[in-house]
Structure formats: structure tokens, C-alpha cells
Scaffold this active site. Structure first.
Site, PDB file in Angstrom:
ATOM      1  N   CYS A 438      -2.471  -4.192   3.172  1.00 52.84           N
ATOM      2  CA  CYS A 438      -3.871  -3.872   3.472  1.00 52.84           C
ATOM      3  C   CYS A 438      -4.634  -3.989   2.186  1.00 52.84           C
ATOM      4  CB  CYS A 438      -3.919  -2.333   3.900  1.00 52.84           C
ATOM      5  SG  CYS A 438      -3.061  -2.036   5.252  1.00 52.84           S
ATOM      6  N   GLU A 440      -3.136  -2.991  -1.383  1.00 48.95           N
ATOM      7  CA  GLU A 440      -2.530  -2.727  -2.620  1.00 48.95           C
ATOM      8  C   GLU A 440      -2.351  -3.826  -3.517  1.00 48.95           C
ATOM      9  OE1 GLU A 440      -1.787  -2.105   1.062  1.00 48.95           O
ATOM     10  OE2 GLU A 440       0.196  -1.724   0.920  1.00 48.95           O
TER      11      GLU A 440
END
Lengths: 843, 265
Positions: A438, A440
């Protein structure tokens, strides 16, 4: 470096056909991998685990059914039917048999499954029961941790039941030297070992496992070459015959050897991407900086006149299609948390090179174009932004955004580079960062970030402060004191911090237990062969072979906590409108409002259990009364009026997301209650914990397990997503909301933060609309925001799509750190997306 | 007279951030209370009276209008300073009619320039030119409404004739050139015919230096506010023009004049 100002080429008919073929059938479960891994495991019980893993991998590479589909230029599929899923019994077995009958009809991410497949899975499960990472992890967890999980304080489900994934490997190694090159490195390392070394046994076993894995993937590619040759012989169409012959030639060459052309490079990267997922069941295996490591091959071909940009674009488009061919079946509860068949293969373009120069190139533009040609959820396309990012590139990205696909997501170099350096990366490494899954960030090829380690619902510790650590009659949290003793706001806040810190400790225990279980039962030699410095250290990624090791669990609900703490401070301690005890009662009774129908019975059962444990008699009459109250809200009119007054007063208070310095400062503190305590914990791979602030889509199901909160949020409704303001509470427009969000400390949340914004398409109309949109992003980043993503779909469109899903089969929306097909999402998640505040620009 | 422009007082009823349809870049609009006209289709009826109005919305009291200072307004406006810098945006005064509070408006625009942001007003120009002139040293963009060229019809639908407006338009064009932008609300039953729109466009085209005209389709978003204020909605029963009609007018304007015509803000 060549820069493109305006780049646009039409999509080819082939790509359109490939795209359509993907969605022609419903995804299904295939059983071949489960059978193969079981066959191999049965044969290798006496061997070290790393060797068993390598041999099982080889068996799968040799026997997994393969297919080359019509029109494909880039080949390789994990399943025979597109978008289907293999099963990975070595990670967990218990969920799937119980869900056989509902898999095809469940609301989130359904899969077809036939009887022979069920039987194959039953047989595999029978072997693996008691031998999975999941079971070992559970046995390693402390009893209080298991209790906390049972009470939904946090969920560690991701790696508890699945492979880890969440990695970006050295794609560049494979492109340059192929697996023969990597194999050679392992051989050299092996020959450099002395048999008398203390760790010789483990190191040598690991290196031999790497060698087996390299050979296995070469064998796998060879099978595709053979199949392509066979198909070429049978092919009547001369053009397709030539294509198949070319495919065979490419698969003979790569990924065994280094790539000599852009085509070979595309195929090699896809094999790596595909086989990593076949090995491990992990998601968020992220191709990373594709525009950077692919560029030399594109440029060389272009210079030599071997390729046109149109032909290269088609190959990239084909790669995009393949990324959407990859799928994964999760258990029903996880499927809700990752709704939309999320694979989270994050591919990022733009940014800087190791020396701090702008790295945007022609491929960066072509990747944006690919997402216009293949407007599907994969890859999770991301864009790196820094002060030197060309405006032309920002405009092209905004054009893609305007299509409504929810891509790309934007990342701020100016925050992420220092954040990674604060965790030990060197400046050149940090400049080379990419995004996993997502949101990171990490150093590619060198990091095992364990990024999606858990979801921590920051509202639950607050609930436990109100109940002195009790949940449904069980002591889940610590005793932070009777409410009457929390007679100052400082004491109340301190109780929250202590409750939170205790529960964070339990989450760490859960993650570490799972971490050890993966190292002991599912080390991954193929993956480890491409991560630095596994070969040098002689151990797998799962055992700490990477250079950088982190564990990054996510906190979410900051907006609810900030708004809630503010309401308590004002209404209880300053205005004395209600006492803390009265507030607790209002929360327990959901402010007198009815519960959502599906939560009435669970809530009543929990309450009955609580009363029984407190020694009270709970008969049928009491149960019936509780059900009635759950369905209709409180029947006590005085109470209802009192609660309504409290709700009205809460509604009038300032809320996070409106550029109000006082409450925004409280939000910053609220985030610190999660991000700071986490930093001191260590994981079993020798790395440390780092916080993320994002929920994937878990804010919806986990909100469903959360009672009413003091910010006026009703029980069992979604919790605020990521660092975004509460849904509908940011009423001062996007700049005010973005300013509030930027006031949080994003740098400390080095595992990523997620900010969702929703725009009405009219806000991006015309060139001026795009320019203003770009200015908004750049300014949010100037103010030290870390990530932002958008949904540019009108509310009317989404409502219509709910009513007429058949008309919107390919409507892609942004969920949370990823895009998904809207119609594949569950109703409650669809509602959550519709209810996010929509910014149209002031009229 | 106040000592500092920041102490000048005035009456506003709203500040809207992230306005992207009223002048260049990302802007904040300050809505001043009180207007000289009474346009039947007005979507901000609470802007018309200068007096502060108390109404009830969903059973709760709501007050339209607030007396404030230039300093307080600029505190709010400058929260988005970074966005203006990036986008070339800034402060827009709207209303109501900012010419109704000339001292306050002049001070606000001067403050905008002191902070280095661009300034704009949305105005009917229905005021003696000397009043308008006072604002011009601090003004970058004048978004001026010309609703109709026929004075009778103008008076019928807005309560005022248009001679002064058209006269001021000529004077403003001479001073501002392409910084004067003409805006036309396209209102069914009032001016939503090609010939009426073209008449306005030809008038605008003849203004020296003027390059841009915006056609703003009528919408009913202000309807509920009339009910709250206890006033009849004179446009009840009038439906917005079908999609494509105003786009057609735009094309006609582009065809018949040298103006750049933009649909919407």
C-alpha cells in the site's frame, strides 16, 4: 536523459483483447500447487527445512500445470484459468475447508471451487494439519495475546495465515546476470565456506537450497519455451507462429541468463514476479522502480533501432495485464480487510537517483500510459514526487488520476528519504527507495520490512479505559483505574497511553511469534536468492538474511481518537457537561441509538456474557429486552434526549481535518501514543519495529467490532481510515484537510501513512483543473505530508454502480493504498468509500 | 478611519477555501454581506441583505453574517498561503457585492498584496466608478457579471437597470485590459437563448483588451436557503438548462467572437 513532454499512444487491439479475456470468467481455486507441495513434503521429512522448501519449490516448478494464452507476448501463469488462485497449505489449513461452500458466494472476493479441487485440498490439509506456520505461531503466543486477538484489539491475520510477501527483490540482478549468475554467486559463497565453521551446516544448506531454486526456475521457464515451440508448430497463423517462436526463444534465454533486449527484460521480470508468488503466497510483492531498472534495456534497444516506443508500450501493457492475472484467495475475514482481490504489487516511477538527480525518464511516462491502456487494479501504480519532479510528469499523472482509476498514488521524497535515513539507510540507499504494497517505503533488494505486520485499532484501548481493561466480562487490557479516579484530563490521557502501550506489547508478542514460525517452517530460498545479503550471510530472509529488517504494524483511527479525546477534555473536564461515568454509559448504550442489525445478536451475547461473569442472572426476558434495545435504541425517552444532547454538543466541537491548530495538535499527540512506544521493540530477525498509520481496508471490518467512541461515532461503524479525517468531518475543503493531515508527524511513521482524498471529477476539469490539482499535491508535500491518493469518481456514479453493478464491471476505485474493482467490494466498504468527504472545490 | 488596514471592519457571511473556479490558481473566497441587486436566481440569498440574519436550520439556530476585521479574515485566508504560492492563487472577494463595503474591500485587497498573493473580485460593478476606482490599485483580476444587454429585462430580473454596469465595463476595460473577465449566468427564461448570450458576448468582445468570457449554467443549489430565510423562490419551477445547451452557446460565442469562452468558472 530523454524527457517526454507529451506522450500518448493508442492502445493496441491485442491489449484490449487480453484485458477482456482476464474478466471473461470468474476466478477459481486450483489445487495443483497444494498437491505438489504435499507430495514433496512427504518425501523429505528427514531433511533440514530449508532443503525441504527448495525441493518442494523444485517439484512445483517441474510439475505445476502451465498455459500460454491467446495473444500473449509475456507468458507465465500460476493457474490455468486467469485471475485464479493456488492454495498454500503450509501456511494455514483450517480456514478453507470450513469455507468451501461459501467461497463462490461470499460478498468479498468470491472464488469458484469444484469437487476434485476440494478433495485435493482436503488431502493436502490432512497432511499439513499441525505442521503449519499458523499453528506454530499460535503456540508461541502468550495467553494474554491470544485473548487480545480474540477480543479484536488488533489483528495479526496477514502473516498468521499467509506468506509474508511484502518485498522488492533485486530485479536488476536477474536482468543483468540471470539465475545462472545468482547460482554462481551462491556456489562461490559455498566454496568460500570452511567445513569447520561453526555455522557451516546452516549456511551450506541454505546456499545449496538457493542453487536448487535457481535451477528450478530455469526449468520452469524452459517448460514455457517448450510449450511455445509446440504451439508454434501447430499454429496456422503466420504472425502468431512467429510470436510463439519468439516467446520460445526468450524463455530459453531468460531468466537463466541476463537480458539482451527490452523484450527479454520484460519476460524476465514477469517470471521473477510470478514465481515469487508461487513460492510464498505472500502479497504485496512489489516490482518497485520498474522505470529505473528497465530503462537501460529500453534505451539500448531504441538506440540500436531494435524497438519502437509503440512496441515497447505494448510489452509494458502486456506486463500490466499479467500483473492482473495474479490472484490470491484469502479467508473470508481477511478478504474483507483486503477487499477487491488485492495483490498490492506496487510499481513506482519517478523520483531521484542515488546522487539526488531527477530520475524521471521515458519509461516513467510509459508506465502512466500503461495504466490508461490497462485500467485495472494492478499494478498499484505509484509516483515519487520531489521538488525537482518535472511538471509535465505531474500533469500526465493527474491526467491518469482524472480517469477515475484511483491511480497513481503520490509519495513525497522529501519526507520519506529522511524517514528511511532515521532508520539506518544511507543517503544513496534512501534516495533509491520504493514502495511496498500500500504505502510502505523501504530500500529495495535489501529489506525485509514485514510491513503489514498487524492492524492495531487505536479505538479499542480507549474503550478499555472506560471499562478499566474489561471487555465482555474478560480482563483484556490492564487496570488503568476506576473512572471516578480519573479526575483530570491528564490522568485520563495517561490511562489511554498505558492501556495502548500494554496492548502494543501484546501485538509485538503476536508478530514475533509469527515471525519465528515463518523462519522455522517456511523459509524461502528462491526469494532469498535475490535479497541482499542472504547469500553473504548464508541465511534466508525469514531468518534475518536481509540487510535491513523491520516489523511494521499499522495503527489506525487517529481521527476518532483526536476528536474523541478533544470531546472528553472539553465536555467532561472543562465544561463539565457530563461526568466520565455518564459518558461511559452513553458509549455503552451507543448514545441510545439502534445497532446495525447484523451486530445486534453478537452485542447482546457479549453483554450477557459480561453480566453472567459479573454474577448476574441473565434470563430470556433480559435477553429479549436487550435485543429490543439493540434493534430500536433505548426506550427511555429521558435518556434518549440526554444522549442526543451530548451527541449534538459533540457535533458542534471542532474536528480534526479543518486546519484547527488546537485539535490538530491533539491528533499529532494521539498518533504519537502509537508510533513512539512501538519504536523500542525488537523483532527476531535483529531489526526493530516501526509504525505505519494506515488501515488497508480493515477500518471497515474492525470498526464493525468497535463500540461507540467519544467522538460521536456510533457502534460498529467504520473507524477513520489512515491519517484521513473522520468521514464527512472535514468540512473546510481539501486544503484545510490536507493542512491538518500534514501537521501529524509523518516521518516517525516510517512504515507509511495513508491519506485518502476524494474529488468530484469537476474539480479536475480542464487544464486549469489539472494544474490546481497538481498544486494541491505539491503543497501538501511541501507541508511535509508523506502520501496522498485520490478517488475521482462522482458520488452519483458510485451510487449508480451499487444499483447496477452489471454496468460497472470495470469501474476501478481507490480503496486504501490500492485500487480495486468497485463492484467486487462488499457493500459496507462501498458505503465507506461513498461516504468519504467529496471535495469539489468551492462553488 | 482605522489606523491600520488590518483593523478595518466589515461584514462577511462566509469564507470558502479551495475555490478553483473563481480566478487563477487555488483561491479563498471571502463572501461580503449586502448586495445592490436582487437577482431572482441568486444562489446566495443570504448575501443580499446587509443586516445580520438569524434563521433556523434543521431545528438549530444559524446566523448569516459576522462583523470582523481585515486582520481576522487574512488570518484565515493565509492558512492556504502555500497553496497560493504554488498555484498563483490568492484572495477573491465575492458576495453580496464587495463594492457595498468599499473601505473594507480596499483594505482586504491591499492586505492580499502586502502578503504577496493575487487578488480578485467577483462583482456586478453596480456602483459609481469612483468607488470602483479606489479598489483598482490593489486588484489583479476583475470577474465582472454582465447578465443582459437589455436594460428593461435586466431591471425586471435583478431589480436594477444595466446602463451603469455597461458604462463601468467600458471604463474598467480601459484600465484592466485582459484582467477584466466577463461572466454570464445563463438563466432559463431570462437570457438562455443563443441570441441573448451572443449579444452579451459581442458587447464583451468590443471591450478593448478583454479576452475571456465565462458562461455559468444556472443551478438550484440555493433553493433551500430561500425556505430557511422565509422567502419565496422566484425561480421555482424553472429547471436547469439541459446538458449541452450551454455548451452550444459556448461554441456559438467562440464562432462569433474572438473571445475565449469557458463553460463554468
Amino acid at each position: 536523459m530523454e524527457k517526454i513532454k507529451e506522450y500518448s499512444v493508442p492502445v493496441t487491439e491485442r491489449v484490449v483483447r487480453l484485458r477482456e479475456a482476464l474478466y471473461a470468467q470468474m476466478p477459481r481455486i486450483e489445487g495443483a500447487r497444494a498437491t505438489l507441495v504435499t507430495e514433496s513434503y512427504r518425501e523429505t521429512e528427514a531433511l533440514p527445512i530449508i532443503t525441504r522448501r527448495a525441493l518442494a519449490f523444485r517439484h512445483i516448478m517441474e510439475k505445476l500445470p502451465i498455459a500460454i494464452h491467446e495473444d500473449e507476448l509475456i507468458v507465465g501463469s500460476a493457474t490455468l484459468r486467469p485471475r485464479s488462485s493456488q492454495i498454500f497449505p503450509e501456511f494455514s489449513v483450517n480456514w478453507i475447508e470450513g469455507e468451501f461452500e461459501t467461497l463462490a458466494t461470499r460478498p468479498a472476493d468470491p472464488f469458484e471451487i469444484d469437487e476434485p479441487t476440494k478433495e485435493a485440498i482436503r488431502r493436502a490439509n490432512a497432511y499439513f494439519r499441525g505442521k503449519t506456520t499458523s499453528e506454530l505461531a499460535a503456540s508461541y503466543m502468550a495467553p494474554e495475546t491470544l485473548t487480545a486477538i480474540e477480543h479484536n484489539i488488533f489483528t495479526a491475520g496477514n502473516y498468521f495465515y499467509n506468506g509474508v510477501g511484502h518485498v522488492t527483490v533485486h530485479y536488476d540482478w536477474v536482468l543483468k546476470d540471470g539465475f545462472l549468475g545468482i547460482r554462481h554467486r551462491a556456489e562461490e559463497a559455498l566454496s568460500a565456506l570452511s567445513v569447520s565453521d561453526g555455522d557451516y551446516c546452516k549456511r551450506s544448506e541454505f546456499l545449496r537450497a538457493v542453487i536448487i531454486s535457481c535451477d528450478a526456475v530455469i526449468t520452469y521457464a524452459g517448460r514455457y519455451a517448450a510449450l511455445a515451440e509446440e504451439k508454434a508448430k501447430a499454429e496456422r497463423d503466420a504472425t502468431r507462429r512467429a510470436e510463439l517462436t519468439k516467446i520460445a526463444e526468450v524463455c530459453r534465454r531468460v531468466p537463466a541468463n541476463g537480458a539482451r533486449s527490452f523484450y527479454e527484460a520484460c519476460q524476465a521480470v514477469w517470471f521473477v514476479q510470478l514465481v515469487l508468488q508461487i513460492e510464498s503466497s505472500g502479497h504485496s510483492i512489489s516490482p518497485g522502480r520498474y522505470d529505473q531498472y528497465m530503462y537501460p534495456y529500453y534505451e539500448a534497444d531504441l538506440r540500436a533501432g531494435k524497438i519502437t516506443s509503440e512496441a515497447a508500450q505494448e510489452l509494458i501493457d502486456c506486463f500490466w495485464v499479467k500483473l492482473n492475472d495474479m490472484n490470491k484467495c484469502r479467508d473470508a475475514a481477511s478478504a474483507i480487510g483486503f477487499a477487491g482481490y488485492g495483490m498490492f504489487q506496487n510499481l513506482i516511477v519517478g523520483g531521484q537517483d542515488a546522487e539526488g538527480r531527477d530520475a524521471t525518464n521515458a519509461l516513467s511516462f510509459m508506465c502512466l500510459e500503461a495504466s490508461m491502456h490497462v485500467p485495472l487494479p494492478q499494478p498499484s501504480l505509484s509516483v515519487r514526487v520531489w521538488n525537482g519532479t518535472p511538471d509535465a510528469f505531474m500533469m500526465k499523472a493527474a491526467e491518469l488520476m482524472r480517469t477515475g482509476i484511483g491511480l497513481p498514488a503520490y509519495y513525497n521524497d522529501e519526507v520519506i528519504i529522511p524517514a528511511l535515513m532515521s532508520r539506518g539507510a544511507t543517503l544513496p540507499e534512501a534516495r533509491g527507495y520504493n514502495i511496498i504494497g500500500c504505502v510502505e517505503p523501504q530500500v529495495p533488494g535489501k529489506t525485509d520490512g514485514w510491513h503489514d505486520a498487524a492492524f492495531f485499532n487505536m479505538c479499542r484501548p480507549l474503550e478499555l479505559v472506560f471499562s478499566n481493561g474489561m471487555d465482555a466480562g474478560v480482563q483484556v487490557g490492564i487496570r488503568t483505574g476506576e473512572l471516578r479516579d480519573l479526575d483530570t484530563y491528564e490522568k485520563f490521557f495517561d490511562a489511554y497511553c498505558r492501556q495502548q502501550e500494554y496492548l502494543i506489547g501484546l501485538m509485538v508478542n503476536a508478530d514475533n511469534a509469527i515471525d519465528v514460525a515463518h523462519a522455522e517452517r517456511c523459509p524461502l530460498p528462491f526469494l532469498s536468492s535475490m535479497v541482499e545479503d542472504c547469500i553473504g550471510k548464508g541465511k534466508s530472509v525469514q531468518e534475518g538474511g536481509a540487510i535491513y529488517n523491520f516489523t511494521g504494524p499499522q495503527g489506525f483511527g487517529i481521527a476518532n481518537i483526536a476528536d474523541g479525546l478533544y470531546a472528553i477534555r472539553r465536555l467532561v473536564y472543562e465544561e463539565k457537561l457530563v461526568t466520565l461515568t455518564e459518558f461511559a454509559e452513553a458509549l455503552r448504550e451507543n448514545y441510545g441509538k439502534p445497532l446495525p442489525a447484523e451486530y445486534v445478536y453478537p452485542a447482546v451475547l457479549a453483554r450477557a456474557e459480561e453480566l453472567r461473569r459479573a454474577g448476574k442472572r441473565v434470563g430470556e426476558a433480559e435477553i429479549a429486552a436487550m435485543v429490543k434495545e439493540g434493534m430500536n435504541g433505548t426506550s427511555d425517552k429521558m435518556k434518549a434526549a440526554r444522549y442526543q444532547k451530548l451527541l449534538d454538543r459533540i457535533a458542534e466541537l471542532p474536528k480534526f481535518g479543518n486546519d484547527d491548530d488546537e485539535i490538530d495538535a491533539l491528533a499529532r499527540e494521539a498518533a504519537y501514543t502509537y508510533t513512539r512506544p512501538l519504536e523500542k521493540f525488537k523483532n527476531p530477525r535483529g531489526g526493530s519495529y516501526q509504525a505505519g498509520l494506515y488501515p488497508v481496508s480493515a477500518n471497515v471490518p474492525l470498526g464493525g467490532q468497535t463500540g461507540a467512541t467519544p467522538d460521536g461515532r456510533l457502534a460498529h461503524t467504520p473507524v477513520a481510515d489512515g491519517v484521513s479525517p473522520g468521514a464527512g468531518r472535514d468540512s473546510h475543503g481539501p486544503t484545510a484537510a490536507a493542512n491538518s493531515v500534514a501537521k501529524l508527524d509523518h516521518t516517525i511513521a516510517s512504515n507509511g501513512t495513508l491519506y485518502n482524498m476524494k474529488f468530484h471529477p469537476s474539480a479536475l476539469a480542464g487544464r486549469a483543473g489539472l494544474q490546481n490539482f497538481v498544486s494541491l499535491i505539491r503543497t501538501y508535500f511541501e507541508n511535509k505530508g508523506m502520501h496522498v491518493q485520490f478517488n475521482v469518481v462522482s458520488r452519483e456514479t458510485l451510487l449508480d454502480a451499487q444499483k447496477n453493478p452489471e454496468k460497472y464491471k470495470t469501474l476501478v476505485v481507490r480503496v486504501a493504498g490500492y485500487s480495486a474493482l468497485f463492484t467486487t467490494l462488499s457493500r459496507s466498504l462501498q458505503d465507506d468509500i461513498i461516504n468519504r468527504t467529496e471535495q469539489a472545490g468551492a462553488k | 478611519m482605522a489606523d491600520s488596514i488590518y483593523d478595518v471592519r466589515g461584514r462577511i457571511f462566509d469564507i470558502q477555501r479551495y475555490s478553483i473556479h473563481d480566478g487563477p490558481g487555488i483561491r479563498s473566497i471571502v463572501f461580503l454581506k449586502g448586495c445592490f441587486l436582487r437577482c431572482r436566481w441568486c444562489c446566495n440569498p443570504e448575501s443580499q441583505a446587509y443586516e445580520i440574519e438569524k434563521v433556523t436550520v434543521d431545528g438549530k439556530p444559524k446566523i448569516y453574517g459576522e462583523d470582523t476585521t481585515v486582520g481576522a479574515v487574512m488570518d484565515e485566508v493565509m492558512k492556504d498561503a502555500a497553496y497560493y504560492r504554488r498555484s498563483g492563487g490568492g484572495l477573491t472577494l465575492s458576495g453580496g457585492e464587495c463594492l457595498g463595503q468599499p473601505e473594507f474591500s480596499t483594505a482586504l485587497l491591499a492586505a492580499g498584496h502586502e502578503f504577496g498573493i493575487t487578488t480578485a473580485i467577483e462583482s456586478t460593478a453596480f456602483a459609481p466608478f469612483e468607488v470602483i476606482e479606489g479598489l483598482l490599485p490593489h486588484l489583479d483580476y476583475y470577474l465582472m457579471d454582465i447578465k443582459h444587454v437589455d436594460s428593461e429585462k435586466h431591471k425586471e430580473f435583478t431589480g436594477r437597470p444595466n446602463e451603469l454596469i455597461l458604462e463601468n465595463a467600458k471604463k474598467l476595460a480601459a484600465r484592466l485590459g485582459n484582467r477584466l473577465i466577463i461572466r454570464v449566468p445563463v438563466v432559463p427564461t431570462f437570457n438562455a437563448t443563443e441570441s441573448e448570450i451572443l449579444a452579451i458576448a459581442r458587447f464583451a468582445d468590443a471591450l478593448p483588451g478583454v479576452e475571456r468570457i465565462h458562461l455559468l449554467p444556472y443551478h438550484r443549489l440555493g433553493m433551500d436557503k430561500y425556505a430557511r430565510l422565509g422567502r419565496p423562490y422566484a425561480m421555482a419551477g424553472i429547471v436547469p438548462s439541459p446538458a449541452g445547451l450551454v455548451e452550444g452557446f459556448c461554441e456559438a460565442v467562440r464562432r462569433e467572437t474572438s473571445l475565449e469562452c469557458i463553460l463554468g468558472g
